[in-house]
Design an enzyme around this catalytic site. Sequence first.
Site, PDB file in Angstrom:
ATOM      1  N   LYS A  24       0.828  -1.207   0.000  1.00  9.63           N
ATOM      2  CA  LYS A  24       0.000   0.000   0.000  1.00  9.63           C
ATOM      3  C   LYS A  24       0.861   1.256   0.000  1.00  9.63           C
ATOM      4  CE  LYS A  24      -2.925  -2.819   2.908  1.00  9.63           C
ATOM      5  NZ  LYS A  24      -3.241  -3.141   4.312  1.00  9.63           N
ATOM      6  N   GLU A  62      -9.294  -8.168   5.867  1.00 12.90           N
ATOM      7  CA  GLU A  62      -9.214  -7.549   4.548  1.00 12.90           C
ATOM      8  C   GLU A  62     -10.270  -8.153   3.625  1.00 12.90           C
ATOM      9  OE1 GLU A  62      -5.318  -7.459   2.921  1.00 12.90           O
ATOM     10  OE2 GLU A  62      -4.515  -6.302   4.602  1.00 12.90           O
ATOM     11  N   GLU A  75      -8.289 -12.184   4.092  1.00 13.19           N
ATOM     12  CA  GLU A  75      -7.430 -12.648   5.172  1.00 13.19           C
ATOM     13  C   GLU A  75      -7.599 -11.744   6.384  1.00 13.19           C
ATOM     14  OE1 GLU A  75      -3.349 -12.380   4.039  1.00 13.19           O
ATOM     15  OE2 GLU A  75      -3.368 -10.195   3.868  1.00 13.19           O
ATOM     16  N   ASN A  77      -5.193  -9.918   9.380  1.00 12.70           N
ATOM     17  CA  ASN A  77      -3.889  -9.578   9.928  1.00 12.70           C
ATOM     18  C   ASN A  77      -4.046  -9.428  11.442  1.00 12.70           C
ATOM     19  OD1 ASN A  77      -2.365  -9.397   7.446  1.00 12.70           O
ATOM     20  ND2 ASN A  77      -3.598  -7.598   7.007  1.00 12.70           N
ATOM     21  N   ARG A  79      -2.674  -8.268  14.107  1.00 12.76           N
ATOM     22  CA  ARG A  79      -1.720  -7.316  14.684  1.00 12.76           C
ATOM     23  C   ARG A  79      -2.219  -5.916  14.372  1.00 12.76           C
ATOM     24  NH1 ARG A  79       0.532  -5.649   9.934  1.00 12.76           N
ATOM     25  NH2 ARG A  79       0.636  -7.194   8.270  1.00 12.76           N
ATOM     26  N   ARG A 125       2.488   6.862   2.754  1.00 10.51           N
ATOM     27  CA  ARG A 125       3.714   6.193   3.160  1.00 10.51           C
ATOM     28  C   ARG A 125       4.891   6.796   2.383  1.00 10.51           C
ATOM     29  NH1 ARG A 125       2.613  -0.262   4.095  1.00 10.51           N
ATOM     30  NH2 ARG A 125       0.453  -0.108   4.840  1.00 10.51           N
TER      31      ARG A 125
END
Length: 340
Positions: A24, A62, A75, A77, A79, A125
């Site tokens: 991303k 997701e 899926e 994640n 965390r 990012r």
Amino acid sequence: FGDGQGTVVHLGERECSVQRNHQKLIEEAPSSILTPEQRAEMGALAARGAASINYRNAGTMEFLMDADGRFYFMEMNTRIQVEHPVTEEVTGLDLVKEQLRVAAGEPMSFSQQDVTWTGHAIECRINAEDPAFDFRPAAGRLNEFSLAAGPGVRVDTYCRPGGYVPPYYDSLLAKLCVWAPDRARAVARMARALDESVVTGVPTTLPLLREIAREPVFGSGKYTTSYLTEQADAAERRGQPAQRLLVRQVDGDPAGGAHVFLKVGHQGDQADAVERGRIPEQAGLFGGLFQNRLAQLASEQGETTEHERQGVGAVEVHRNKGSVPRSGSTNSGAPPSAGT
């Protein structure tokens, strides 16, 4: 978010479709394409799934949404994620603090009824990567490092001027996050914050992020995981760049400051080199990405371009998904992934 003691809540969604090489680049909350009904259904499904395993921690499920508005689980994640600041900005919650609380065996400090969403947040990012080299990671010394500040601007980073970017870890240098009462003002604040940010010494994604901030499709909020590829295709249809360009780093410049841009013609054409800035003006919108696509097309057509220049060396187009390696190095890329 679950505390393992029977409480599980959902904190809304994040839109993560601006991607390169399965990673991303920009995340925002809320998503512009979800209806209130879809948002409630997706959130309830996520919370129910986490509750079924008595989940304890922050987590992200997701989903991929198709053109007809149907969404599919991909899926989870288990965390906290890089883009958690956008969720914190629109909910006002400190998710890391809540993680510590739950890890200490305490119950969560809020319930689903306490969760509200206000305004719009966008995270960019800033990576030590060169978009003109298929987002090849870079390492080196940071000469300047000054990111924007002010109302509605948040920066998470470990960097400072003079600091060293090692080659051993993720290329993320900083997360630049903005908040505003609505998306239009958040995009405008994002563009200003990116313009005010300066990072030199290593190539970064800042120039590409600045282009995205002012690109109309992104501004509309109606983009998909094919966004970057589609923008490169659009640049080609507009005839940008006017000349077919490939890029390579000048040998002996590990910081990535100087580049040579090579014109790539059809088989039999004479190629020549022109020294310019990192992405030349004639490259147009998303020039570096377009250059990589040209390299891929050239390799598929069996074209090979070489040019000898004193102190530069030879450059070739290889069959490695559009990347242009330096002498003695290899690099491979991959198309953006599907994911939301």
